[in-house]
Design an enzyme around this catalytic site. Structure first.
Site, PDB file in Angstrom:
ATOM      1  N   HIS A 170       0.726  60.689   8.154  1.00  0.00           N
ATOM      2  CA  HIS A 170       1.011  61.988   7.546  1.00  0.00           C
ATOM      3  C   HIS A 170      -0.309  62.745   7.355  1.00  0.00           C
ATOM      4  O   HIS A 170      -1.301  62.157   6.909  1.00  0.00           O
ATOM      5  CB  HIS A 170       1.712  61.788   6.201  1.00  0.00           C
ATOM      6  CG  HIS A 170       2.109  63.082   5.557  1.00  0.00           C
ATOM      7  ND1 HIS A 170       3.199  63.820   5.983  1.00  0.00           N
ATOM      8  CD2 HIS A 170       1.541  63.783   4.545  1.00  0.00           C
ATOM      9  CE1 HIS A 170       3.277  64.925   5.257  1.00  0.00           C
ATOM     10  NE2 HIS A 170       2.297  64.926   4.384  1.00  0.00           N
ATOM     11  N   ASP A 217       7.580  60.135   2.628  1.00  0.00           N
ATOM     12  CA  ASP A 217       6.120  60.147   2.507  1.00  0.00           C
ATOM     13  C   ASP A 217       5.632  59.436   1.241  1.00  0.00           C
ATOM     14  O   ASP A 217       4.664  59.881   0.602  1.00  0.00           O
ATOM     15  CB  ASP A 217       5.586  61.591   2.525  1.00  0.00           C
ATOM     16  CG  ASP A 217       5.889  62.302   3.844  1.00  0.00           C
ATOM     17  OD1 ASP A 217       5.978  61.621   4.871  1.00  0.00           O
ATOM     18  OD2 ASP A 217       6.015  63.531   3.840  1.00  0.00           O
TER      19      ASP A 217
HETATM   20  C1  GAR Z   1       0.568  64.765  13.141  1.00  0.00           C
HETATM   21  O1  GAR Z   1      -0.354  65.615  12.520  1.00  0.00           O
HETATM   22  C2  GAR Z   1       1.267  63.885  12.124  1.00  0.00           C
HETATM   23  O2  GAR Z   1       0.425  63.503  11.088  1.00  0.00           O
HETATM   24  C3  GAR Z   1       2.347  64.822  11.645  1.00  0.00           C
HETATM   25  O3  GAR Z   1       2.814  65.452  12.799  1.00  0.00           O
HETATM   26  C4  GAR Z   1       1.740  65.562  13.728  1.00  0.00           C
HETATM   27  C5  GAR Z   1       2.189  65.003  15.048  1.00  0.00           C
HETATM   28  O4  GAR Z   1       1.212  65.227  16.030  1.00  0.00           O
HETATM   29  N1  GAR Z   1       3.380  64.127  10.974  1.00  0.00           N
HETATM   30  C6  GAR Z   1       4.020  64.599   9.929  1.00  0.00           C
HETATM   31  O5  GAR Z   1       3.803  65.686   9.445  1.00  0.00           O
HETATM   32  C7  GAR Z   1       5.066  63.667   9.348  1.00  0.00           C
HETATM   33  N2  GAR Z   1       5.439  64.060   8.048  1.00  0.00           N
HETATM   34  P1  GAR Z   1       1.261  64.455  17.405  1.00  0.00           P
HETATM   35  O6  GAR Z   1       2.663  64.700  17.990  1.00  0.00           O
HETATM   36  O7  GAR Z   1       0.227  65.111  18.234  1.00  0.00           O
HETATM   37  O8  GAR Z   1       0.998  63.009  17.146  1.00  0.00           O
END
Ligand code: GAR
Length: 192
Positions: A111, A147
């Site tokens: 997260h 979370d």
């Molecule tokens: C990341 O920043 C992750 O931490 C976030 O989504 C993005 C996915 O990026 N996750 C959340 O916000 C979950 N609550 P990615 O597809 O490039 O890995």
């Protein structure tokens, strides 16, 4: 014994890529990503999986009458691959209690905030709006509350006066790509 991993992702999949790379370069050993599952048909994460000869599966949540039926199908799919560890990597759905109980202690999430601050969507925007001077990212076990599970690793970054949501997101993402593989390595080695 090799740990069988499934990655659940809804988007571009840069965290998925960091896990793939760290398995391929030997940092995480005795682990294999068996399948990447997405709830979004054209998620780039699925393309990344295919490029590395990993099975890529789209399960359409809208095909099921309710969340519980959708998650039963998820579990069925994961069981077909004898999955030991489930990694959420930008998976934008909250998993229900049946799923979480089934894989208790075996689901990790990343997260983009220093939990317990800024849970939920657009954590980077929440950090900017609040005016914090430091933010970061968290890898944690997934429990039934969003979370909120036990924290495994965190890393912080400065929040700069001229940051936009995008610049902060990119700074945090660099750290995500370091701590997620590190946490997975710890899990795979039985150190958590
Ligand atoms: C990341 O920043 C992750 O931490 C976030 O989504 C993005 C996915 O990026 N996750 C959340 O916000 C979950 N609550 P990615 O597809 O490039 O890995």
């Amino acid at each position: 014994m090799v740990v069988n991993i499934a990655v659940l992702a809804s988007g571009r999949g840069t965290n998925l890529q960091s896990i793939i790379d760290n398995i391929e370069n030997g940092y995480i050993h005795d682990a294999c990503i068996k399948v990447v599952i997405s709830d979004v048909k054209d998620a780039y994460a699925l393309e990344r999986a295919k490029k590395h000869d990993i099975d890529a599966v789209f399960i359409d949540p809208f095909k099921f009458s309710n969340k519980s039926e959708y998650e039963k199908e998820l579990i069925r799919e994961l069981q077909d691959y004898y999955i030991d560890l489930v990694l959420l990597a930008g998976f934008m759905r909250i998993l229900g209690s049946d799923f979480v109980k089934f894989y208790e202690h075996r689901i990790l999430n990343i997260h983009p905030s220093l939990l317990p601050a800024f849970k939920g969507l657009r954590a980077q925007k929440q950090a900017l709006d609040y005016g914090v001077k430091v933010s970061g990212c968290t890898v944690h076990f997934v429990t039934q509350d969003m979370d909120s599970g036990p924290i495994i690793l965190q890393e912080c970054v400065p929040v700069l006066d001229d940051d936009t949501e995008e610049s902060l997101e990119n700074r945090i993402l660099q750290k995500e790509h370091v701590i997620y593989p590190k946490a997975v390595k710890l899990w795979v080695e039985g150190k958590l």
